[in-house]
Motif scaffolding. Structure first.
Motif, mmCIF file in Angstrom:
data_model
loop_
_atom_site.group_PDB
_atom_site.id
_atom_site.type_symbol
_atom_site.label_atom_id
_atom_site.label_comp_id
_atom_site.label_asym_id
_atom_site.label_seq_id
_atom_site.Cartn_x
_atom_site.Cartn_y
_atom_site.Cartn_z
ATOM 1 N N ALA A 47 9.101 6.533 -2.698
ATOM 2 C CA ALA A 47 10.276 6.950 -3.470
ATOM 3 C C ALA A 47 11.024 5.713 -4.254
ATOM 4 O O ALA A 47 11.768 5.848 -5.124
ATOM 5 C CB ALA A 47 11.294 7.527 -2.387
ATOM 6 N N GLY A 48 10.990 4.852 -3.277
ATOM 7 C CA GLY A 48 11.757 3.292 -3.831
ATOM 8 C C GLY A 48 11.174 2.843 -5.088
ATOM 9 O O GLY A 48 11.648 2.228 -5.966
ATOM 10 N N ALA A 49 9.739 2.990 -5.065
ATOM 11 C CA ALA A 49 8.817 2.493 -6.351
ATOM 12 C C ALA A 49 9.306 3.196 -7.517
ATOM 13 O O ALA A 49 9.349 2.612 -8.662
ATOM 14 C CB ALA A 49 7.593 2.398 -6.088
ATOM 15 N N GLU A 62 -0.956 2.227 -3.497
ATOM 16 C CA GLU A 62 -1.801 2.028 -4.578
ATOM 17 C C GLU A 62 -1.722 0.354 -5.125
ATOM 18 O O GLU A 62 -2.660 -0.127 -5.600
ATOM 19 C CB GLU A 62 -1.465 2.734 -5.641
ATOM 20 C CG GLU A 62 -1.723 4.231 -5.566
ATOM 21 C CD GLU A 62 -1.165 5.077 -6.561
ATOM 22 O OE1 GLU A 62 -0.569 4.755 -7.534
ATOM 23 O OE2 GLU A 62 -1.256 6.491 -6.276
ATOM 24 N N THR A 63 -0.560 -0.158 -5.073
ATOM 25 C CA THR A 63 -0.292 -1.463 -5.582
ATOM 26 C C THR A 63 -0.797 -2.332 -4.629
ATOM 27 O O THR A 63 -1.664 -3.429 -4.983
ATOM 28 C CB THR A 63 1.378 -1.791 -5.309
ATOM 29 O OG1 THR A 63 1.996 -0.881 -6.165
ATOM 30 C CG2 THR A 63 1.592 -3.081 -5.995
ATOM 31 N N MET A 64 -0.855 -1.997 -3.101
ATOM 32 C CA MET A 64 -1.540 -2.911 -2.396
ATOM 33 C C MET A 64 -3.230 -2.998 -2.528
ATOM 34 O O MET A 64 -3.752 -4.051 -2.455
ATOM 35 C CB MET A 64 -1.046 -2.549 -0.631
ATOM 36 C CG MET A 64 0.111 -3.061 -0.552
ATOM 37 S SD MET A 64 0.793 -2.933 1.038
ATOM 38 C CE MET A 64 -0.112 -1.512 1.784
ATOM 39 N N GLU A 68 -5.454 -6.139 -3.456
ATOM 40 C CA GLU A 68 -6.732 -6.420 -2.764
ATOM 41 C C GLU A 68 -7.928 -6.220 -3.499
ATOM 42 O O GLU A 68 -8.896 -7.307 -3.378
ATOM 43 C CB GLU A 68 -6.768 -5.535 -1.490
ATOM 44 C CG GLU A 68 -5.646 -5.739 -0.230
ATOM 45 C CD GLU A 68 -6.053 -6.908 0.246
ATOM 46 O OE1 GLU A 68 -7.378 -7.310 0.586
ATOM 47 O OE2 GLU A 68 -4.943 -7.549 0.650
ATOM 48 N N MET A 69 -8.283 -5.358 -4.469
ATOM 49 C CA MET A 69 -9.372 -5.371 -5.334
ATOM 50 C C MET A 69 -9.217 -6.369 -6.178
ATOM 51 O O MET A 69 -10.374 -7.146 -6.415
ATOM 52 C CB MET A 69 -9.271 -3.943 -6.068
ATOM 53 C CG MET A 69 -9.616 -2.701 -5.411
ATOM 54 S SD MET A 69 -9.895 -1.441 -6.467
ATOM 55 C CE MET A 69 -10.007 0.025 -5.233
ATOM 56 N N GLU A 70 -8.100 -6.917 -6.695
ATOM 57 C CA GLU A 70 -8.085 -8.143 -7.445
ATOM 58 C C GLU A 70 -8.413 -9.178 -6.879
ATOM 59 O O GLU A 70 -9.407 -10.305 -7.294
ATOM 60 C CB GLU A 70 -6.724 -8.186 -8.229
ATOM 61 C CG GLU A 70 -6.409 -7.218 -9.300
ATOM 62 C CD GLU A 70 -4.993 -7.434 -9.774
ATOM 63 O OE1 GLU A 70 -4.063 -8.117 -9.108
ATOM 64 O OE2 GLU A 70 -4.749 -6.568 -10.747
#
Length: 190
Positions: A47-49, A62-64, A68-70
């Motif tokens: 909600a904040g995003a 998703e961002t995290m 992590e993938m990067e």
């Protein structure tokens, strides 16, 4: 001074009557949702995003996961570079060893060639020496040659007699002890 106490007391009143109960209710609601298995922090982050302007400060799963993938991609690229350089180093060592093996094989072949040449020379010299001995024995009288061949090893006598002409051989065998002559003839026939 009384004004400051009133102001101070109004702030304290606001804090005591509104803020502390609000925080207590939020904590209670958070605890209840957590017990029920509802992931409140993820819902709040999503909600904040989605709020423009401050959404960049909220991290969603998703961002995290993307971060992590990067990080993992960077780590794998680094490992790949390390393995590539190690592979190049090992390939160079392998090429050096193959070259060393080739050089050693050439040396072995050269040594074999020189050994076979020296063996051929030795065989030629032995044949020449053997033929000279045979000619010497042929030049003797048959009785003297028979005495000499009786005193050498039977194998050696057989070798000398095989290289002689048939006529010389028969004369020498005729002059030898019959048992010794029979033994030599037996060895010659084998």
């Amino acid at each position: 001074m009384e004004k400051s106490k009133k102001r101070h007391s109004k702030a304290q009143t606001f804090f005591m009557l509104l803020f502390i109960p609000f925080v207590a209710v939020v904590i209670l609601v958070f605890a209840i949702f957590t017990i029920l298995g509802i992931n409140v922090t993820d819902s709040i982050s999503r909600a904040g995003a989605s709020i423009p302007g401050i959404g960049q400060y909220f991290e969603t799963e998703e961002t995290m996961a993307i971060e992590e993938m990067e990080k993992r991609i960077i780590q794998l690229e680094h490992e790949n570079e390390t393995y590539a350089s190690t592979n190049e180093h090992l390939e160079q060592q392998l090429a050096d060893r193959d070259e060393t093996i080739s050089m050693l094989e050439e040396e072995v072949q050269d040594n074999r060639d020189s050994e076979s040449e020296s063996e051929e020379i030795d065989e030629t010299e032995e044949r020449t020496d053997l033929q000279e001995v045979v000619k010497t024995i042929e030049g003797m009288t048959a009785s003297k040659a028979a005495d000499i061949l009786t005193n050498v090893e039977e194998d050696e006598a057989v070798l000398y007699l095989r290289l002689m002409r048939t006529s010389e051989r028969s004369e020498i065998l005729a002059r030898m002890d019959p048992e010794a002559a029979a033994s030599i003839v037996s060895l010659m026939s084998n």
